[in-house]
Design a protein around this motif. Structure first.
Motif, PDB file in Angstrom:
ATOM      1  N   GLU A  85       0.830  -1.194   0.000  1.00  0.00           N
ATOM      2  CA  GLU A  85       0.000   0.000   0.000  1.00  0.00           C
ATOM      3  C   GLU A  85       0.869   1.250   0.000  1.00  0.00           C
ATOM      4  OE1 GLU A  85      -3.334   1.929   3.073  1.00  0.00           O
ATOM      5  OE2 GLU A  85      -1.777   0.588   3.811  1.00  0.00           O
ATOM      6  N   TRP A  86       0.556   2.189  -0.873  1.00  0.00           N
ATOM      7  CA  TRP A  86       1.303   3.452  -0.909  1.00  0.00           C
ATOM      8  C   TRP A  86       0.983   4.283   0.319  1.00  0.00           C
ATOM      9  CZ3 TRP A  86      -0.582   8.561  -1.552  1.00  0.00           C
ATOM     10  CH2 TRP A  86       0.410   9.516  -1.738  1.00  0.00           C
ATOM     11  N   VAL A  87       2.020   4.927   0.870  1.00  0.00           N
ATOM     12  CA  VAL A  87       1.872   5.727   2.086  1.00  0.00           C
ATOM     13  C   VAL A  87       2.169   7.206   1.825  1.00  0.00           C
ATOM     14  CG1 VAL A  87       2.792   6.126   4.415  1.00  0.00           C
ATOM     15  CG2 VAL A  87       2.454   3.776   3.581  1.00  0.00           C
ATOM     16  N   SER A  88       3.310   7.476   1.161  1.00  0.00           N
ATOM     17  CA  SER A  88       3.725   8.864   1.037  1.00  0.00           C
ATOM     18  C   SER A  88       4.759   8.995  -0.074  1.00  0.00           C
ATOM     19  CB  SER A  88       4.328   9.339   2.362  1.00  0.00           C
ATOM     20  OG  SER A  88       4.748  10.682   2.286  1.00  0.00           O
ATOM     21  N   CYS A  89       4.946  10.237  -0.527  1.00  0.00           N
ATOM     22  CA  CYS A  89       5.947  10.527  -1.550  1.00  0.00           C
ATOM     23  C   CYS A  89       6.550  11.896  -1.307  1.00  0.00           C
ATOM     24  CB  CYS A  89       5.321  10.464  -2.938  1.00  0.00           C
ATOM     25  SG  CYS A  89       6.475  10.817  -4.270  1.00  0.00           S
ATOM     26  N   ALA A  90       7.842  12.023  -1.599  1.00  0.00           N
ATOM     27  CA  ALA A  90       8.536  13.304  -1.536  1.00  0.00           C
ATOM     28  C   ALA A  90       9.198  13.560  -2.884  1.00  0.00           C
ATOM     29  CB  ALA A  90       9.586  13.291  -0.433  1.00  0.00           C
ATOM     30  N   LEU A  91       8.948  14.755  -3.418  1.00  0.00           N
ATOM     31  CA  LEU A  91       9.557  15.158  -4.683  1.00  0.00           C
ATOM     32  C   LEU A  91       9.728  16.662  -4.660  1.00  0.00           C
ATOM     33  CD1 LEU A  91      10.518  14.668  -7.580  1.00  0.00           C
ATOM     34  CD2 LEU A  91       8.131  14.875  -8.297  1.00  0.00           C
ATOM     35  N   ASP A  92      10.987  17.112  -4.869  1.00  0.00           N
ATOM     36  CA  ASP A  92      11.299  18.530  -4.738  1.00  0.00           C
ATOM     37  C   ASP A  92      10.794  18.997  -3.373  1.00  0.00           C
ATOM     38  OD1 ASP A  92      10.567  19.017  -8.251  1.00  0.00           O
ATOM     39  OD2 ASP A  92      12.446  18.491  -7.253  1.00  0.00           O
ATOM     40  N   ARG A  93      10.012  20.049  -3.322  1.00  0.00           N
ATOM     41  CA  ARG A  93       9.486  20.533  -2.050  1.00  0.00           C
ATOM     42  C   ARG A  93       8.072  20.037  -1.784  1.00  0.00           C
ATOM     43  NH1 ARG A  93      11.496  26.879  -1.871  1.00  0.00           N
ATOM     44  NH2 ARG A  93      13.718  26.462  -2.061  1.00  0.00           N
ATOM     45  N   ARG A  94       7.594  19.145  -2.625  1.00  0.00           N
ATOM     46  CA  ARG A  94       6.237  18.652  -2.485  1.00  0.00           C
ATOM     47  C   ARG A  94       6.215  17.321  -1.745  1.00  0.00           C
ATOM     48  NH1 ARG A  94       5.163  18.550  -8.666  1.00  0.00           N
ATOM     49  NH2 ARG A  94       7.439  18.447  -8.609  1.00  0.00           N
ATOM     50  N   THR A  95       5.170  17.142  -0.955  1.00  0.00           N
ATOM     51  CA  THR A  95       4.946  15.886  -0.257  1.00  0.00           C
ATOM     52  C   THR A  95       3.495  15.475  -0.433  1.00  0.00           C
ATOM     53  OG1 THR A  95       4.486  17.056   1.821  1.00  0.00           O
ATOM     54  CG2 THR A  95       6.743  16.285   1.478  1.00  0.00           C
ATOM     55  N   TYR A  96       3.268  14.179  -0.479  1.00  0.00           N
ATOM     56  CA  TYR A  96       1.936  13.631  -0.696  1.00  0.00           C
ATOM     57  C   TYR A  96       1.727  12.485   0.278  1.00  0.00           C
ATOM     58  CZ  TYR A  96       2.696  16.078  -5.102  1.00  0.00           C
ATOM     59  OH  TYR A  96       2.992  17.028  -6.052  1.00  0.00           O
ATOM     60  N   TYR A  97       0.464  12.313   0.691  1.00  0.00           N
ATOM     61  CA  TYR A  97       0.156  11.300   1.689  1.00  0.00           C
ATOM     62  C   TYR A  97      -1.134  10.565   1.336  1.00  0.00           C
ATOM     63  CZ  TYR A  97       3.502  14.057   4.319  1.00  0.00           C
ATOM     64  OH  TYR A  97       4.624  14.717   4.712  1.00  0.00           O
ATOM     65  N   ALA A  98      -1.175   9.294   1.702  1.00  0.00           N
ATOM     66  CA  ALA A  98      -2.428   8.550   1.637  1.00  0.00           C
ATOM     67  C   ALA A  98      -3.380   9.107   2.684  1.00  0.00           C
ATOM     68  CB  ALA A  98      -2.162   7.067   1.899  1.00  0.00           C
ATOM     69  N   ASN A  99      -4.662   9.028   2.414  1.00  0.00           N
ATOM     70  CA  ASN A  99      -5.650   9.566   3.349  1.00  0.00           C
ATOM     71  C   ASN A  99      -5.544   8.909   4.723  1.00  0.00           C
ATOM     72  OD1 ASN A  99      -6.760  11.373   1.520  1.00  0.00           O
ATOM     73  ND2 ASN A  99      -8.262   9.897   0.773  1.00  0.00           N
ATOM     74  N   SER A 100      -5.145   7.658   4.746  1.00  0.00           N
ATOM     75  CA  SER A 100      -5.089   6.917   6.002  1.00  0.00           C
ATOM     76  C   SER A 100      -4.009   7.431   6.950  1.00  0.00           C
ATOM     77  CB  SER A 100      -4.871   5.434   5.726  1.00  0.00           C
ATOM     78  OG  SER A 100      -3.667   5.229   5.017  1.00  0.00           O
ATOM     79  N   VAL A 101      -3.031   8.169   6.431  1.00  0.00           N
ATOM     80  CA  VAL A 101      -1.925   8.645   7.284  1.00  0.00           C
ATOM     81  C   VAL A 101      -1.828  10.166   7.308  1.00  0.00           C
ATOM     82  CG1 VAL A 101      -0.655   6.531   6.780  1.00  0.00           C
ATOM     83  CG2 VAL A 101      -0.103   8.629   5.518  1.00  0.00           C
ATOM     84  N   LYS A 102      -2.633  10.838   6.505  1.00  0.00           N
ATOM     85  CA  LYS A 102      -2.562  12.292   6.412  1.00  0.00           C
ATOM     86  C   LYS A 102      -2.820  12.921   7.781  1.00  0.00           C
ATOM     87  CE  LYS A 102      -4.011  13.678   2.530  1.00  0.00           C
ATOM     88  NZ  LYS A 102      -4.876  14.021   1.386  1.00  0.00           N
ATOM     89  N   GLY A 103      -1.971  13.870   8.154  1.00  0.00           N
ATOM     90  CA  GLY A 103      -2.087  14.521   9.450  1.00  0.00           C
ATOM     91  C   GLY A 103      -1.329  13.818  10.564  1.00  0.00           C
ATOM     92  N   ARG A 104      -0.892  12.575  10.316  1.00  0.00           N
ATOM     93  CA  ARG A 104      -0.139  11.824  11.324  1.00  0.00           C
ATOM     94  C   ARG A 104       1.297  11.542  10.886  1.00  0.00           C
ATOM     95  NH1 ARG A 104      -1.573   6.756  12.459  1.00  0.00           N
ATOM     96  NH2 ARG A 104      -2.455   6.324  10.400  1.00  0.00           N
TER      97      ARG A 104
END
Length: 122
Positions: A46-65
């Motif tokens: 399952e995908w959790v998160s990604c970092a690219l340049d100054r951008r970060t992305y999160y799965a809804n299940s972990v967002k905010g934590r």
């Protein structure tokens, strides 16, 4: 030679925190996307998160934590995990396809670390 090595997993009580590290070699962590995935027993990766340049992305299940960050000088990507829940229990992997785009599709990830176990339990 591209290599990824995760560390920092362990046993933690619900509500606790852990910081995972992904040490990279053979490519520039500040140029390519680095993804975090996790796999629980009997489940798909399952995908959790990604970092690219100054951008970060999160799965809804972990967002905010969870928070992903990067130390370009140390060539290391971190995943700070707070407010951990039993359902966060899994083997956590970092991976890259040497793309400059984030992907939630594990099947297109070319390089993986060996994984680190995270267990959230009383």
């Amino acid at each position: 030679q591209v290599q990824l090595v995760e560390s920092g997993g362990g046993l933690v009580q619900p509500g606790g925190s852990l910081r995972l590290s992904c040490a990279a070699s053979g490519f520039s962590v500040d140029y390519y996307a680095i993804n975090w995935f996790r796999q629980a027993p009997g489940k798909e990766r399952e995908w959790v998160s990604c970092a690219l340049d100054r951008r970060t992305y999160y799965a809804n299940s972990v967002k905010g934590r969870f928070t992903v960050s990067r130390d370009n000088g140390e060539k290391t990507v971190y995943l700070q995990m707070n407010s951990l829940k039993p359902e966060d229990t899994a083997v956590y992997y970092c991976g890259t396809s040497l793309f400059r785009t984030c992907t939630s599709d594990a099947s297109v990830t070319t390089y993986w670390g060996q994984g680190t176990q995270v267990t959230v339990s009383t």
